[in-house]
Write a protein that holds these residues in place. Structure first.
Motif, short mmCIF file in Angstrom:
data_model
loop_
_atom_site.label_atom_id
_atom_site.label_comp_id
_atom_site.label_asym_id
_atom_site.label_seq_id
_atom_site.Cartn_x
_atom_site.Cartn_y
_atom_site.Cartn_z
N TYR A 539 -23.69 -21.43 -5.11
CA TYR A 539 -23.48 -20.41 -6.14
C TYR A 539 -22.60 -20.93 -7.27
CZ TYR A 539 -25.46 -16.53 -3.39
OH TYR A 539 -26.30 -15.69 -2.70
N TYR A 560 -24.25 -23.88 -16.05
CA TYR A 560 -23.35 -23.37 -17.08
C TYR A 560 -23.63 -24.03 -18.44
CZ TYR A 560 -20.57 -27.70 -16.53
OH TYR A 560 -20.15 -29.00 -16.47
N GLY A 580 -22.29 -19.62 -16.78
CA GLY A 580 -21.85 -20.32 -15.58
C GLY A 580 -21.03 -19.45 -14.66
N ALA A 582 -19.72 -17.79 -10.93
CA ALA A 582 -20.41 -16.92 -9.97
C ALA A 582 -19.45 -15.88 -9.43
CB ALA A 582 -20.99 -17.75 -8.82
N ASP A 609 -24.05 -14.59 -12.05
CA ASP A 609 -23.19 -15.48 -12.82
C ASP A 609 -22.35 -14.62 -13.75
OD1 ASP A 609 -24.83 -14.73 -14.94
OD2 ASP A 609 -25.26 -16.79 -15.58
#
Length: 628
Positions: A539, A560, A580, A582, A609
């Motif tokens: 993640y 990202y 980007g 998580a 995200d």
């Protein structure tokens, strides 16, 4: 004190000796006794001396200390022994090393065998999880089911009571021919052994009898080499290896503990951090394609047909791509556009017999007659407009500001240019303090600063707390702040996690178990790899395996950066956009069905995200066995 029959000890000591025969040394041992020859030989050599009343007392039990005296005397006669006898003596000297040490006897054989006190522990893990090419739910969600083994050989060597040596060999093996999970794992690593850890510790405090496999004495240590390092209580911040030197004050398991280290972090996710450190190669070609596409509307407005504008935009893209210095950009575009505007006419005239110079002059006159302006004026105007876009257009400026025109590499942080090389580990200085009240609570405070050419990327501090509500229930939380302002989202990113654990899993306690539920929030710029969870790694450090930018395959690219560049190219990037990172929930269950075997399952869910793009749920299962 444990005693053993002297007759049994004598049988071990005899070693089928070939000592010279002596006269009867003791009054209670006669030539008819089975031990007469052995007792006489040993007495003659001074190995045994009996009791003050002149008797041997072979039926009397002796102490380990007395046995140690006998072994010490035998060691003095070692040069006269056969190979088999020396082997038996070596075993006895090992068994009675403590008594020999108390007698002040230096056991040279043992001192030379520095690996005599080596313990080996083997770690075998089988695991499986999906590995996504693109983890977002609005994508095609291509993924491989990664299934594989990890095998480790751990060694723990007590060199002296204060000096320990540790090693760990590791290999991964795929079960289904797919890349196995793990930070920096590649197909080339499959079935290859690597030295994952190798370090030595020196313990300067009071020598104690409690040790921990990973650290030797649990307090007051100096450690040198490649050793394990975990920041915080969960390991989501960093849980991996570190090569360098560290010093530890205080006990690791209770009370205050201070650690300071300097060296290089080894479990950095290179695919994820590489663009920030090394830049993105080939970005100039992608930026050129974008600039050419942006030029099309202006070319159409200048009176060109769609076909002419499309062809000329490709010429402009080529001009930008061949430019190695921004100062040459205007001249290159002007020259290439000039040639393109009359290329077909010039070629036709040359085919009719005119020289190149004549054809160019005639084509220029024809162009001016047709458009009302000279080729030079047209190409200069196009060149000036495009150079102006590079200087003013937010979309092009985002790309051009970090572009090295000489090699076409794009640097997201223009002041970070880490050269490519064999050692891509990040130089780091760290400090960590924790206070542990066993079975009650732990408090952690820590800081880390990267050094060298990548210094602007990270200067972070964090804190963590774990509190036991009772014997079965505990809560924990952690916070990390990166004090460096990163250009991706124009922020100083932070991360935090909090969770609850029910149970207490212990690999040495059959049927022990633990269930943990965490919520993790990690902005881009606070994760660098080496998390304690494979699900969290996927993640927080998601990589597009095949990212195409403006039609050019850029290979592996962290989400990202790819998402940011896609938004820039599409003109959808805004100051409020966030890329980007998580935020997700992570459930974990661990169970020990038998001593040395642990089963673990993890499940990540409700993941997004920082731009609120939803991610797929991710599962992970493993079985891990330890044996010695």
């Amino acid at each position: 004190m444990k005693r053993l029959p002297f007759g049994a000890a004598l049988a071990a000591l005899m070693l089928t000796t070939s000592f010279v025969m002596a006269d009867n040394a003791f009054s209670d041992v006669t030539p008819d006794d089975w031990s007469y020859k052995a007792v006489s030989q040993l007495a003659d050599e001074g190995v045994i001396d009996g009791y003050p009343d002149g008797t041997f007392k072979g039926n009397k039990n002796i102490t380990r200390y007395e046995m140690g005296q006998i072994v010490a005397r035998l060691m003095a006669k070692e040069d006269t022994l056969t190979a088999d006898q020396k082997a038996t003596l070596d075993k006895l000297s090992t068994d009675y090393a403590g008594e020999l040490d108390n007698l002040g006897v230096r056991v040279d054989k043992l001192e030379n065998q520095v690996f005599k006190d080596t313990t080996f522990m083997y770690d075998f893990r089988a695991s499986a999880m999906p590995s996504y090419d693109n983890i977002f739910k609005d994508s095609d969600n291509d993924h491989d089911d990664s299934m594989g083994f990890r095998f480790r050989v751990n060694s723990y060597t007590k060199m002296t009571p204060r000096v320990w040596l540790y090693g760990q060999l590791e290999t991964h093996m795929s079960m289904n021919g797919k890349s196995f999970t793990g930070v920096n794992a590649t197909d080339e690593d499959d079935s290859e052994f690597k030295l994952n850890r190798f370090f030595t510790t020196y313990h300067w405090g009071e020598v104690k009898d409690h040790y921990f496999f990973d650290k030797g004495p649990t307090d007051d240590n100096i450690v040198i080499g490649r050793f394990p390092m975990r920041m915080g209580v969960t390991g989501y911040t960093y849980d991996g290896e570190f090569t360098g030197i560290g010093v530890q004050f205080g006990d690791y398991f209770k009370g205050s503990n201070l650690r300071i280290g300097n060296g290089r972090a080894n479990n950095i996710n290179y695919d994820y951090t590489g663009p920030m450190m090394h830049g993105v190669s080939g970005m100039k070609a992608a930026a050129s394609q974008l600039a050419g596409a942006l030029a099309k509307p202006q070319l159409t407005q200048a009176g060109m047909s769609a076909a002419q504008a499309d062809a000329l935009s490709k010429v402009i893209a080529g001009s930008i791509n061949r430019t190695t210095n921004m100062n040459d950009l205007a001249g290159n575009i002007k020259s290439d556009v000039s040639q393109a505007l009359t290329a077909s006419t010039v070629q036709t005239l040359m085919n009719s017999g005119y020289s190149k110079e004549q054809a160019i002059t005639m084509a220029g006159a024809a162009y001016q007659h047709q458009t009302g302006q000279t080729i030079d004026a047209t190409s200069s105007a196009i060149s000036s407009t495009l150079v102006g876009q590079f200087q003013t257009s937010e979309r092009l400026q985002t790309l051009a500001s970090g572009l090295d025109w000489s090699n076409g590499t794009y640097y997201p942080m223009s002041n970070v240019h880490m050269p490519w090389g064999d050692d891509e580990d990040v130089p780091v200085t760290f400090i960590s303090y924790k206070y542990v009240a066993p079975k009650q609570y732990e408090i952690h405070l820590y800081g880390a600063k990267v050094n060298g050419s990548v210094d602007p990327i990270a200067k972070a501090w964090g804190g963590a707390l774990s509190y036991n509500i009772n014997d079965h229930l505990s809560i924990h939380g952690e916070y990390l702040k990166n004090m460096r302002r990163l250009p991706l989202n124009n922020e100083r990113p932070h991360s935090f996690n909090f969770g609850i654990t029910f149970g207490d899993v212990d690999i040495l306690k059959p049927h022990s178990y633990a269930f943990t539920l965490d919520h993790i929030y990690s902005q881009a710029g606070t994760y660098f790899g080496g998390s304690s969870s494979d699900v969290a790694d996927q993640y927080m450090g998601h990589i597009y395996k095949h990212w195409k930018f403006n039609g050019i395959d850029m290979g592996k690219m962290p989400a990202y950066l790819a998402d940011k560049m896609n938004a820039v190219a599409a003109g959808t990037d805004t100051p409020d956009s966030n890329y980007g990172g998580a935020k997700f929930n992570l459930a974990r269950f661990e169970y020990v069905p038998m001593k040395g075997l642990k089963l673990k399952a993890e499940y990540g869910f409700k993941a997004e995200d920082m731009g609120d793009r939803k991610m797929e749920n991710v599962w992970y299962v493993e079985a891990q066995a330890y044996f010695m």
